[in-house]
Write an enzyme that holds these catalytic residues in place. Structure first.
Site: not given
Ligand code: NI
Length: 167
Positions: A91-92
């Site tokens: 996940c960023l």
């Protein structure tokens, strides 16, 4: 176009519930363009508006191998789930961490497109996983919530430590 700042776990703003978009206007389309630019630059295959501190129900995804198939989903609603798929997710907002998560293999999703028109699509595999991951963000849910408490706490501690040393 502009690159947007991505919030990092455990920022409490990632836990907010996003509100539906009432009308798809130029401001929303600008946000979509900025989100896509930010996602490609990261680089990532999906981004949800709350990750860039906008609590609106908007996600962008592109799981194509060449990164030339951007999709914008406004007010996405997953209306059916089928099968089981375990994939390693990242996940960023949780950079540097990847863990296996179990999701539906196939979903049917309804949304508005960037033209404001409703559409429905049935997708499977990585695109289905990505849309489930991004739609979770709109309800303040992160992929780490699917992990054991021990794993989640370990990731949280490491993320907090990184934050202390980054400007
Ligand atoms: Ni994410």
């Amino acid at each position: 176009m502009a690159l947007l700042h991505i919030l990092h776990y455990p920022d409490p703003r990632l836990r907010l519930i996003s509100t539906p978009v009432v009308s798809v206007d130029d401001e929303i389309r600008q946000l979509l363009d900025d989100m896509l630019e930010t996602m490609y630059a990261a680089p990532g295959i999906g981004l949800a508006a709350p990750q860039v501190n906008v609590t609106k129900r908007i996600i962008v995804v592109d799981t194509s191998p060449k990164g030339d198939d951007p999709r914008c989903l406004i007010n996405p609603e997953i209306v059916s789930y089928d099968g089981v798929e375990v994939m390693e997710e990242g996940c960023l907002s949780v950079p540097g961490f990847h863990e296996n998560v179990e999701r539906a293999q196939q979903i049917k999703v309804r949304a508005l497109g960037r033209d404001g028109e409703p559409f429905e699509m049935e997708v499977e595999g990585i695109l289905a996983v990505c849309i489930q991951h991004e739609t979770d963000h709109l309800d303040g849910k992160l992929f780490v919530d699917y992990l054991s408490e021990i794993k989640r706490n370990r990731i949280q501690k490491k993320m907090e430590k990184q934050r202390r040393f980054s400007m």
